[in-house]
Design a protein around this motif. Structure first.
Motif, short mmCIF file in Angstrom:
data_model
loop_
_atom_site.label_atom_id
_atom_site.label_comp_id
_atom_site.label_asym_id
_atom_site.label_seq_id
_atom_site.Cartn_x
_atom_site.Cartn_y
_atom_site.Cartn_z
N SER A 23 0.83 -1.20 0.00
CA SER A 23 0.00 0.00 0.00
C SER A 23 0.87 1.25 0.00
CB SER A 23 -0.93 -0.01 1.22
OG SER A 23 -0.17 -0.05 2.42
N SER A 24 1.98 1.22 0.73
CA SER A 24 2.91 2.36 0.72
C SER A 24 3.54 2.53 -0.65
CB SER A 24 4.00 2.15 1.77
OG SER A 24 3.44 2.00 3.06
N ILE A 25 3.86 1.41 -1.29
CA ILE A 25 4.46 1.47 -2.62
C ILE A 25 3.50 2.13 -3.61
CG2 ILE A 25 5.14 0.02 -4.59
CD1 ILE A 25 6.40 -1.88 -2.52
N GLY A 26 2.21 1.78 -3.52
CA GLY A 26 1.23 2.39 -4.41
C GLY A 26 1.14 3.88 -4.22
N PHE A 27 1.20 4.32 -2.95
CA PHE A 27 1.15 5.76 -2.68
C PHE A 27 2.36 6.47 -3.26
CE2 PHE A 27 2.28 9.35 0.09
CZ PHE A 27 1.12 10.11 -0.01
N ILE A 28 3.55 5.90 -3.06
CA ILE A 28 4.78 6.52 -3.57
C ILE A 28 4.80 6.52 -5.10
CG2 ILE A 28 7.30 6.29 -3.67
CD1 ILE A 28 7.11 5.04 -0.84
N ALA A 29 4.36 5.40 -5.70
CA ALA A 29 4.38 5.28 -7.16
C ALA A 29 3.47 6.28 -7.84
CB ALA A 29 4.00 3.87 -7.57
N GLU A 30 2.45 6.73 -7.13
CA GLU A 30 1.54 7.72 -7.70
C GLU A 30 2.28 9.01 -8.02
OE1 GLU A 30 -2.70 9.91 -6.51
OE2 GLU A 30 -1.94 8.22 -5.33
N TYR A 31 3.36 9.28 -7.30
CA TYR A 31 4.13 10.51 -7.51
C TYR A 31 5.43 10.28 -8.28
CZ TYR A 31 0.90 12.35 -4.02
OH TYR A 31 -0.23 12.72 -3.35
N PHE B 146 6.26 3.63 -11.15
CA PHE B 146 6.68 2.33 -10.63
C PHE B 146 8.14 2.03 -10.91
CE2 PHE B 146 2.05 1.58 -10.88
CZ PHE B 146 1.84 1.18 -9.56
N SER B 147 8.67 2.54 -12.00
CA SER B 147 10.06 2.27 -12.34
C SER B 147 10.99 2.75 -11.24
CB SER B 147 10.43 2.95 -13.67
OG SER B 147 11.79 2.72 -13.98
N ALA B 148 10.73 3.95 -10.71
CA ALA B 148 11.57 4.49 -9.65
C ALA B 148 11.44 3.66 -8.37
CB ALA B 148 11.18 5.95 -9.36
N VAL B 149 10.24 3.17 -8.08
CA VAL B 149 10.04 2.36 -6.88
C VAL B 149 10.81 1.05 -6.99
CG1 VAL B 149 8.35 1.06 -5.55
CG2 VAL B 149 7.80 3.36 -6.34
N PHE B 150 10.68 0.36 -8.14
CA PHE B 150 11.39 -0.90 -8.31
C PHE B 150 12.90 -0.69 -8.32
CE2 PHE B 150 7.28 -2.48 -10.18
CZ PHE B 150 7.11 -3.51 -9.26
N ALA B 151 13.36 0.47 -8.79
CA ALA B 151 14.79 0.76 -8.77
C ALA B 151 15.30 1.00 -7.35
CB ALA B 151 15.08 1.99 -9.64
N ALA B 152 14.42 1.44 -6.46
CA ALA B 152 14.84 1.72 -5.08
C ALA B 152 14.82 0.48 -4.20
CB ALA B 152 13.92 2.79 -4.47
#
Length: 406
Positions: free
Chosen positions: A358-366, A369-375
């Motif tokens: 759920s946190s990932i979805g919130f972050i990915a909105e801004y 998803f590419s940046a989230v998976f890279a982190a």
């Protein structure tokens, strides 16, 4: 001169190979996974029967997760007193009627209670059977944890597949009855051959070692489990949306990211025990973590859907044996009852799958998803830094339950 002829059982005992105990623990993992898999195809009918909105259904599923996280530490305390075998059997018996209960509840409060108990008994049994798997590993002097987790995944796959077919052709009541009969048979076969592990010596006299510890070592192992399972939850919940939104993949392709991840993870979990026997837990964990990092980075920077799917497949190879090794570490920590260490590792680890997405979805909105998976590889680097603790998974340390100053 008297000639002594050894029976196969005697030879098995001396060689450390215990097929009956190994079969029993595999069946417990298979049963637990089957119950969770059987719940998945029931969710749409469950929501329709109770007239739940998507938000309300999300809250109900959260109740399942909360039940698991509440019961995991409780199970750890009881394992320290009673042993993993007894707690596995108790929680398995309590888990048996769960699918039936979820089928016949007709109002939201009753359904919430049933889901809380379902999650609680699934989680409590999870801790107990992992503790028993550690005891079987110690008895056999060989790794079995990865194959145990592979059987859990297989149980989930069978439960979901059989459940979907039965619900579609015969209805939810028939499905609930058949699923219950199947798990009763599994438990009946496993019951008399479960390896009887003994409670930790330090817990028999009521020592505080059966309580949640203050020393950092078990919490570091729990952190390893958490950071290993957050990427798994991210791929589970967000890989399809990533492929569709960021790379324009059609629906028919979007699901292949998690499918490739699951396939390679299942294959490597069945092979993981052999790999760990050959290389040792420390090197296996390091190779797996590096593979997961490479796979996640490849998926995050890939220019097309095919490369993303290949990246997730690599990630599945890596993550496959990270969690089983973390659980083996937790069950073999010096000076600590196995159930206590495992309750910490499972609670922290599964919270990663339950709450991190759920946190990932919130972050990915801004950020996308590419940046989230890279982190996410940053978390895996922490696991890599702590990988030396895997020496405890191979028994390179003092006997669990023997006092040791950390």
């Amino acid at each position: 001169m008297e000639m002594r002829v050894d029976t196969p059982r005697a030879v098995a005992g001396r060689s450390g190979y215990l097929p009956r105990e190994r079969l029993a623990i595999w069946l417990l993992f298979l049963m637990n996974g089957f119950m969770v898999g059987s719940w998945a195809p029931k969710i749409p009918e469950f929501a329709e029967r109770l007239n739940l909105s998507k938000g309300e259904l999300g809250l109900m599923i959260l109740v399942f997760g909360i039940g698991s996280l509440v019961m995991m530490p409780v199970a750890g305390m009881q394992i320290a007193r009673l042993g993993g075998a007894r707690v596995s059997k108790i929680t398995a018996v309590l888990l048996l009627p769960s699918i039936l209960a979820l089928t016949f509840t007709q109002n939201i409060p009753a359904a919430a209670i049933a889901l809380f108990l379902f999650g609680g008994f699934v989680g409590g049994m999870d801790v107990a059977m992992n503790a028993n798997a550690v005891a079987v590993e110690q008895k056999m002097r060989r790794a079995i944890m990865s194959s145990c987790h592979a059987f859990w995944s297989l149980g989930g796959l069978i439960g979901a597949g059989v459940g979907g077919y039965l619900i579609g052709h015969f209805g939810t009541v028939v499905h609930a009855v058949v699923a219950t009969v199947i798990v009763v048979v599994m438990l009946a076969v496993a019951w008399p051959i479960v390896h009887v592990d003994r409670p930790a010596k330090s817990s028999v006299d009521g020592s505080s070692r059966a309580r949640l510890p203050l020393q950092p070592l078990p919490w570091l192992v729990g952190l390893m489990a958490l950071f290993s399972m957050v990427p798994e939850g991210a791929v589970l919940d967000w890989s399809a949306l990533y492929l569709m939104q960021d790379l324009g993949a059609p629906v028919s392709i979007a699901g292949l990211g998690f499918a490739a991840f699951s396939l390679t993870m299942a294959i490597m979990r069945f092979a993981g025990d052999l790999v760990r026997e050959r290389l040792g837990a420390v090197l296996t964990l390091r190779l797996c973590t590096v593979t997961a990092i490479v796979g996640m980075l490849a998926a995050s920077f890939a220019p097309d859907p095919i490369m993303v799917i290949i990246g997730f497949a690599l990630c599945g190879i890596g993550i496959s044996n990270m969690v089983p090794i973390a659980f083996s570490i937790a069950g073999n920590l010096p000076g600590m009852a196995p159930g206590v260490g495992l309750s910490i590792a499972t609670t922290l680890g599964y919270s990663g799958i339950l709450f991190a997405p759920s946190s990932i979805g919130f972050i990915a909105e801004y950020t996308g998803f590419s940046a989230v998976f890279a982190a996410l590889p940053l978390l895996l680097l922490v696991v890599l830094a702590l990988s030396g603790l895997a020496r405890y998974a191979d028994g390179h340390g003092e006997e669990p339950g023997v006092p040791h100053d950390l």
